[in-house]
Design a protein around this motif. Structure first.
Motif, PDB file in Angstrom:
ATOM      1  N   ARG A 131     -10.408  -4.576   1.975  1.00 13.23           N
ATOM      2  CA  ARG A 131     -10.474  -3.203   1.443  1.00 13.23           C
ATOM      3  C   ARG A 131      -9.066  -2.692   1.176  1.00 13.23           C
ATOM      4  O   ARG A 131      -8.803  -2.025   0.180  1.00 13.23           O
ATOM      5  N   ASN A 132      -8.151  -3.014   2.103  1.00 12.13           N
ATOM      6  CA  ASN A 132      -6.764  -2.625   1.910  1.00 12.13           C
ATOM      7  C   ASN A 132      -6.193  -3.251   0.650  1.00 12.13           C
ATOM      8  O   ASN A 132      -5.536  -2.601  -0.140  1.00 12.13           O
ATOM      9  N   MET A 143       2.331   1.650  -3.495  1.00  9.25           N
ATOM     10  CA  MET A 143       1.340   2.036  -4.494  1.00  9.25           C
ATOM     11  C   MET A 143       0.903   3.479  -4.315  1.00  9.25           C
ATOM     12  O   MET A 143       0.954   4.283  -5.240  1.00  9.25           O
ATOM     13  N   GLN A 160     -15.891  -5.175  -5.062  1.00 10.86           N
ATOM     14  CA  GLN A 160     -16.156  -4.225  -3.975  1.00 10.86           C
ATOM     15  C   GLN A 160     -17.646  -4.123  -3.681  1.00 10.86           C
ATOM     16  O   GLN A 160     -18.054  -4.053  -2.529  1.00 10.86           O
ATOM     17  N   ASN A 219       0.819  -1.197   0.000  1.00 12.43           N
ATOM     18  CA  ASN A 219       0.000   0.000   0.000  1.00 12.43           C
ATOM     19  C   ASN A 219       0.862   1.260   0.000  1.00 12.43           C
ATOM     20  O   ASN A 219       0.539   2.243  -0.656  1.00 12.43           O
ATOM     21  N   LYS A 262     -10.537   3.437   2.741  1.00 13.50           N
ATOM     22  CA  LYS A 262      -9.875   2.540   1.789  1.00 13.50           C
ATOM     23  C   LYS A 262     -10.935   1.587   1.243  1.00 13.50           C
ATOM     24  O   LYS A 262     -11.836   1.210   1.994  1.00 13.50           O
ATOM     25  N   PRO A 263     -10.836   1.093   0.037  1.00 14.36           N
ATOM     26  CA  PRO A 263      -9.783   1.419  -0.919  1.00 14.36           C
ATOM     27  C   PRO A 263      -9.846   2.886  -1.347  1.00 14.36           C
ATOM     28  O   PRO A 263     -10.925   3.434  -1.503  1.00 14.36           O
ATOM     29  N   SER A 283     -15.654  -8.240  10.141  1.00 11.74           N
ATOM     30  CA  SER A 283     -15.214  -6.855  10.126  1.00 11.74           C
ATOM     31  C   SER A 283     -13.705  -6.787   9.844  1.00 11.74           C
ATOM     32  O   SER A 283     -13.237  -5.960   9.074  1.00 11.74           O
ATOM     33  N   HIS A 313     -11.894  -5.340   6.463  1.00 10.93           N
ATOM     34  CA  HIS A 313     -10.820  -4.351   6.594  1.00 10.93           C
ATOM     35  C   HIS A 313      -9.620  -4.754   5.729  1.00 10.93           C
ATOM     36  O   HIS A 313      -9.106  -3.963   4.934  1.00 10.93           O
ATOM     37  N   ALA A 361      -9.620   1.455   6.634  1.00 12.21           N
ATOM     38  CA  ALA A 361     -10.345   0.455   5.852  1.00 12.21           C
ATOM     39  C   ALA A 361     -11.588   0.009   6.607  1.00 12.21           C
ATOM     40  O   ALA A 361     -12.345  -0.820   6.134  1.00 12.21           O
ATOM     41  N   ILE A 372      -7.768  -4.679  -2.013  1.00  6.99           N
ATOM     42  CA  ILE A 372      -8.367  -4.367  -3.308  1.00  6.99           C
ATOM     43  C   ILE A 372      -7.924  -2.979  -3.763  1.00  6.99           C
ATOM     44  O   ILE A 372      -7.851  -2.689  -4.958  1.00  6.99           O
ATOM     45  N   GLY A 373      -7.561  -2.139  -2.797  1.00  8.20           N
ATOM     46  CA  GLY A 373      -7.020  -0.823  -3.133  1.00  8.20           C
ATOM     47  C   GLY A 373      -5.749  -0.962  -3.971  1.00  8.20           C
ATOM     48  O   GLY A 373      -5.465  -0.140  -4.841  1.00  8.20           O
ATOM     49  N   LEU A 374      -4.980  -2.027  -3.710  1.00  3.34           N
ATOM     50  CA  LEU A 374      -3.756  -2.269  -4.477  1.00  3.34           C
ATOM     51  C   LEU A 374      -4.086  -2.566  -5.933  1.00  3.34           C
ATOM     52  O   LEU A 374      -3.432  -2.071  -6.849  1.00  3.34           O
ATOM     53  N   ASP A 390      -6.724  -1.631  -7.611  1.00  2.00           N
ATOM     54  CA  ASP A 390      -7.157  -0.384  -8.252  1.00  2.00           C
ATOM     55  C   ASP A 390      -5.971   0.538  -8.528  1.00  2.00           C
ATOM     56  O   ASP A 390      -5.815   1.082  -9.608  1.00  2.00           O
ATOM     57  N   GLY A 391      -5.144   0.697  -7.498  1.00  2.00           N
ATOM     58  CA  GLY A 391      -4.041   1.650  -7.590  1.00  2.00           C
ATOM     59  C   GLY A 391      -3.034   1.264  -8.659  1.00  2.00           C
ATOM     60  O   GLY A 391      -2.699   2.074  -9.530  1.00  2.00           O
ATOM     61  N   LYS A 415      -0.596 -10.750  -7.164  1.00  2.00           N
ATOM     62  CA  LYS A 415      -0.327 -11.195  -5.800  1.00  2.00           C
ATOM     63  C   LYS A 415      -1.465 -10.766  -4.867  1.00  2.00           C
ATOM     64  O   LYS A 415      -1.925 -11.539  -4.019  1.00  2.00           O
ATOM     65  N   ALA A 416      -1.934  -9.525  -5.046  1.00  2.00           N
ATOM     66  CA  ALA A 416      -3.030  -9.040  -4.208  1.00  2.00           C
ATOM     67  C   ALA A 416      -4.283  -9.900  -4.429  1.00  2.00           C
ATOM     68  O   ALA A 416      -4.964 -10.275  -3.468  1.00  2.00           O
ATOM     69  N   ARG A 447       1.612   6.857  -6.679  1.00  2.00           N
ATOM     70  CA  ARG A 447       0.502   7.568  -7.320  1.00  2.00           C
ATOM     71  C   ARG A 447       0.549   9.056  -6.968  1.00  2.00           C
ATOM     72  O   ARG A 447       0.263   9.901  -7.800  1.00  2.00           O
TER      73      ARG A 447
END
Lengths: 123, 624
Positions: free
Chosen positions: B85-86, A16, B122, A13, A104-105, B78, B82, A83, B88-90, B92-93, B54-55, A20
Motif C-alpha cells: 500500500r505504501n 512524493m 489495488q 513517500n 495509504k495509499p 498483513s 502494508h 497502510a 503503490i501510493g508512490l 499514484d502520487g 523503481k516502485a 504534492r
C-alpha cells in the motif's frame, strides 16, 4: 500559507507527498522519525502534523499520545496515516489523540479535505 | 505434498501473477514514457518516471514472497499488504504530479494507463485472501474458472497506440510515411534496410510492418522469406509498399506471406484503412493465442489435480466435455475392483516404516500403471488396499470387461513387483482381488474443505467383503459381475459363501483369465499333491469379526501342494473363512479355499501367513 509537518520514514513517500502538498500551496516541513517529529513541533510549531504510524525510534501511536499529553503541543492537529486497514486502526488512532485518520495509499483530494477541515476548525 | 497443498500453491502462484501483471505493465509504460523527448528532456519528470518504475519493480519483487505463504501466513500477508500500500501510493502520487506537469498528449495517455494499472492492482490486492475464508483456494474448479475468466474478459483499457515499423531505404519516402502515421497517432519506428527491419522486428516486436520491396542488399521479397520461416516474426502482419505497378508482384508478395499490398505514392485514406484492417486481424489472432495459452494452462492444472486418480484418457474426455466438470452426485452402475496385499498387517510388523513405505510404493506404482492402462479410476488407496472404479466419472459399455481384464493384469503384474522387491531386499507379496458390479452413488464426496471424487454405497462395502474371501493371487467376482461381462471369462471353481449383508449364500466365481481382446490368463499352480508320511494335526480357530463368531476345529493334514494343504476335518468348515493355526511360535493363518467333491469333510486350506515353526513341522511330516 499554513505549515504542515510530515513525519514519514520512507524517503520516497516523504519526497512524493511533500511535493504534492507543496504544489497545493502548503509549506511543508519534514521529519524522519517520531522523536524528530516532536522536537520539530517544539521548535517550529507547524499548523498541522501528518503522522505515519509505523515509524522507527518512536512510533506514531507514542508520538500522538505524547503530543496530546503536552500542554504546549496538544493544540496542533494530527492526521494519522497508516497502510494498515484494520477496522480498529481508526479507533486506535483517535484514542491515541489523533484528530483524524487516513489510509495509504493516499487519495490526495480526500486527504486535502481532511487537512482543510482541521485547519479551518483551528483557525 | 498433499493435493490440498498443491491446490493452495497453484492458487498462490495464480494470485501472485495476477498482482504482478499490472505492475509489469506499469514498468513497461514507464519505459515508453522515458523514450518520449518531452519526458527525457526534463530532468525532473525523468526522475519521477524512474521513481514510478523503481516502485513497480520493488513491488514485483515483494510479491515473490507470496509463493512461500501457507494458509496461516496472515501476519506475513498483513505486513506485505502494508508495504505494498505504501509503495503503490508512490506510483499514484508521482503519476498525478507528472500528469500535472506534462502537456504532451501521448505522455498523458501513458500516465493515465499507469494510473489505471495501479487501480487494477489495488483492487486485486484488497481482494487477495489466504486459506479457508476464500473458497477459491480450496476449490480447484472455482480457481480454474477464475483464471479462465481472466483469459477471456480482457481489460480493454490496456489497448495502446499500435507501433508500426516503416522500412524503406529512401529517406524521404520513409519520412513521409512516418509523418503520415504519426499524425494518426501511431508509434512509428523506422528502418532503412531489410537487415535492420528483421533486427527491429525481433527486438521491438512492432504491431505492423510497412515494407518497401525495392531495396539494396536484402530486398523486400527476401525479408518476407525470412519472416515466413520464423515463428515469432510470422505473427506480425506485413503490408508491402512498392512503386512497381504490377499485379504479379502483388500476388508474389501475398504468396510470400505479406498480409496486404499498397502502391506508391501511398494514398493516405487507403493506408489508414489497410493498416486498421491488418491490425484488427492481428489483434484477434493475438487474443486467440492468449486464450489458447490460458486454456492450455487451465488444462494442465486440471490434469495435475485429477491426474493422480483418473487415467489420462478420462482426464482428456473430461476436458473435451463441456459439462465434464460437473461431478455432482449421481446413481451409476459401475464395476468395483478392490485389491489388497494378503497378510500385510503381519508383514508390516516385520518391516521398518521406511521399508514398508518402499514396498507399498513399489506395489502402488505398478498397480496404478495397470489400472490406467485399463482406464479405471483409482478412487482410493487405503493402507495396502486399492479401490478402483470402472464406469465413473465416465461410463462405457465395456466397463465390466475392462475391470475383469484389469484384475487379471494386476495379478500378472505382481511378478514384476516381487522382482523389484527382491532387488530392494523386501519380502515378496501376494494380492487378492474382489470384483463386484452394481449401482453406487458417485460424485464429489466430502466437506467443503476437503472433497474428492469417489463412490459410496452398499455395493462398495460388498466388494470389500468379496475381496476378504480371496487368498494371495486370487480373483473372486460376484454373480453380478459375471452376468455383466460380455467378454469370455475363464473361470475356476465357484465357491458358495455366506456374506454379511447379502442375505442368502452367494456363489463367487474365481476368475483365471479373460478372452479377446484382452487375452490374459493367470498361471495355474501345478497340482502336485504330496501325501504326508506322518499324521499331522492342526488346531484351527475361526477368525472372529468377519462372518461368524470364533470357533475351534481340529483337522488332519493329508497332503500338500505348495502353500495348499488338503485336510480332513471332524466337522464341516465354513468356506472362504480365515483361520488361525494355533500352537505355533508366531501367528499363522490360512483360508479355507476349497471343499472336496468326493468327501464331505475334506477341504483345502491355503496358507496365508506361516512361521518357521509351522514350516519345519510340515517339512518333518512330508520329509522334504
Amino acid at each position: 500559507m499554513p505549515t504542515i509537518l510530515l513525519v514519514e520514514d520512507n524517503e520516497m513517500n516523504r519526497d512524493m507527498l511533500s511535493r504534492r502538498l507543496k504544489r497545493k500551496g502548503y509549506e511543508v516541513l519534514l521529519a524522519i522519525d517520531g522523536q524528530q517529529g516532536i522536537d520539530m513541533c517544539l521548535s517550529v510549531r507547524p499548523d498541522l502534523m501528518l503522522l505515519d504510524m509505523s515509524l522507527p525510534v518512536k512510533d506514531g501511536w507514542q508520538v500522538a499520545r505524547e503530543m496530546k499529553a503536552s500542554e504546549s503541543l496538544q493544540t496542533i492537529p494530527i492526521i494519522a496515516l497508516t497502510a494498515h486497514a484494520m477496522a480498529d486502526d481508526r479507533q486506535r488512532a483517535l484514542l491515541a489523540g489523533c484528530d483524524d485518520y487516513d489510509t495509504k495509499p493516499v487519495d490526495l483530494p480526500r486527504l486535502l479535505g481532511k487537512i482543510e477541515h482541521l485547519l479551518g476548525v483551528t483557525e | 505434498m498433499s493435493n490440498r497443498d498443491r491446490i493452495f500453491k497453484a492458487y498462490l502462484d495464480d494470485q501472485r501473477q495476477s498482482l504482478q501483471a499490472p505492475l509489469g505493465s506499469v514498468e513497461a509504460f514507464t519505459e515508453s514514457l522515458l523514450e518520449l523527448p518531452v519526458i527525457s528532456s526534463s530532468s525532473e519528470m525523468k526522475a519521477d518516471v524512474k521513481k514510478i518504475a523503481k516502485a513497480a519493480v520493488t513491488m514485483i519483487k515483494m510479491l515473490e514472497s507470496i509463493s512461500a505463504f501457507s494458509a496461516d501466513s496472515q501476519t506475513e500477508l498483513s505486513r506485505l499488504r502494508h508495504d505494498l500500500r505504501n509503495a503503490i501510493g508512490l506510483v499514484d502520487g508521482y503519476g498525478d504530479m507528472l500528469l500535472e506537469d506534462c502537456e504532451d498528449d501521448e505522455a498523458a495517455e501513458y500516465i493515465r494507463q499507469i494510473r489505471h494499472q495501479s487501480r487494477l492492482f489495488q483492487g486485486r490486492l484488497e481482494q487477495f485472501k489466504l486459506g479457508d475464508d476464500d473458497k477459491a483456494a480450496s476449490d480447484p474448479i472455482a480457481a480454474i474458472f477464475k483464471s479462465f475468466k481472466r483469459g477471456i474478459i480482457r481489460d480493454d483499457q490496456e489497448h495502446m497506440a499500435a507501433s508500426i515499423l516503416v522500412v524503406d531505404d529512401n529517406d524521404s519516402s520513409r519520412d513521409l510515411l512516418a509523418h503520415q502515421l504519426q499524425r494518426q497517432n501511431y508509434m512509428v519506428i523506422e528502418a532503412a534496410s531489410g537487415e535492420r527491419c528483421l533486427e527491429i522486428m525481433r527486438s521491438a516486436q512492432p504491431d505492423l510492418v510497412l515494407l518497401d520491396l525495392v531495396m539494396p542488399d536484402m530486398n523486400g521479397y527476401e525479408v518476407l522469406q525470412v519472416i515466413r520461416n520464423d515463428e515469432a516474426l510470422r505473427r506480425i502482419p506485413v503490408v508491402v509498399v512498392s512503386g512497381m505497378q504490377d499485379e504479379e508482384g502483388a500476388v508474389r508478395c501475398i504468396d510470400a506471406g505479406a498480409s496486404d499490398y499498397l502502391l506508391k505514392p501511398v494514398n493516405a485514406t487507403l493506408l489508414k484503412a489497410r493498416i486498421r484492417a491488418s491490425l484488427e486481424a492481428k489483434g484477434w489472432r493475438d487474443r486467440e493465442r492468449e486464450y489458447l495459452a490460458e486454456l492450455e494452462k487451465s488444462q494442465r492444472f486440471i490434469r495435475k489435480i485429477f491426474g493422480r486418480y483418473l487415467s489420462d484418457e478420462i482426464v482428456q474426455r473430461l476436458l473435451d466435455d463441456n459439462d465434464g466438470l460437473q461431478l455432482g452426485g449421481e446413481l451409476r452402475q459401475v464395476t468395483i475392483l478392490m485389491a489388497d496385499i494378503r497378510g500385510f498387517s503381519a508383514l508390516s510388523q516385520q518391516l521398518g516404516p521406511e521399508q514398508c513405505v518402499k514396498l507399498l510404493n513399489n506395489y502402488f506404482a505398478a498397480m496404478t500403471e495397470v489400472v490406467q492402462r485399463f482406464r479405471g479410476t483409482v478412487d482410493e488407496f487405503v493402507g495396502d488396499g486399492i479401490l478402483v472404479i470402472f464406469g465413473a466419472p465416465l461410463s462405457d459399455k465395456d466397463d465390466c470387461d475392462r475391470a475383469i481384464a484389469c484384475a487379471v493384469a494386476m495379478q500378472l503384474a505382481i511378478k514384476d513387483v516381487n522382482a523389484r522387491n527382491r532387488a530392494d531386499n523386501l519380502p515378496e507379496i501376494a494380492m487378492g482381488i474382489g470384483l463386484n458390479t452394481g449401482d453406487v452413488v458417485a460424485g464429489n464426496v466430502g466437506s467443503e474443505i476437503r472433497s474428492k471424487y469417489g463412490v459410496v454405497g452398499h455395493n462398495v462395502n460388498l466388494t470389500g467383503r468379496i475381496e476378504s474371501c480371496t487368498v494371495g493371487g486370487q480373483i473372486l467376482a460376484s454373480p453380478a459381475t459375471i452376468a455383466a461381462a460380455s467378454t469370455q471369462v475363464l473361470s475356476g471353481d465357484k465357491v458358495t459363501v455366506s456374506l454379511k449383508g447379502m442375505g442368502d449364500a452367494v456363489a463367487l466365481t474365481e476368475i483365471l483369465g479373460v478372452g479377446m481382446p484382452y487375452d490374459l490368463v493367470l498361471p495355474q499352480p501345478v497340482d502336485e499333491w504330496q501325501v504326508s508320511k506322518d499324521q499331522i494335526q492342526l488346531q484351527l480357530t475361526l477368525m472372529a469379526g468377519k462372518q461368524t463368531a470364533s470357533k475351534q476345529y481340529v483337522v488332519h493334514v493329508d497332503a500338500r501342494s505348495g502353500d495348499r494343504l488338503r485336510v480332513t476335518s471332524t466337522e464341516p468348515l465354513p468356506m472362504l473363512v480365515d483361520v488361525s493355526i494355533d500352537d505355533f511360535d508366531a501367528a499363522c493363518y490360512a483360508k479355507v479355499t476349497a471343499q472336496s467333491a468326493d468327501s464331505e469333510f475334506e477341504y483345502v486350506l491355503t496358507l496365508t501367513s506361516t512361521s518357521s515353526d509351522l514350516q519345519s513341522a510340515l517339512k518333518g511330516a512330508f520329509d522334504e
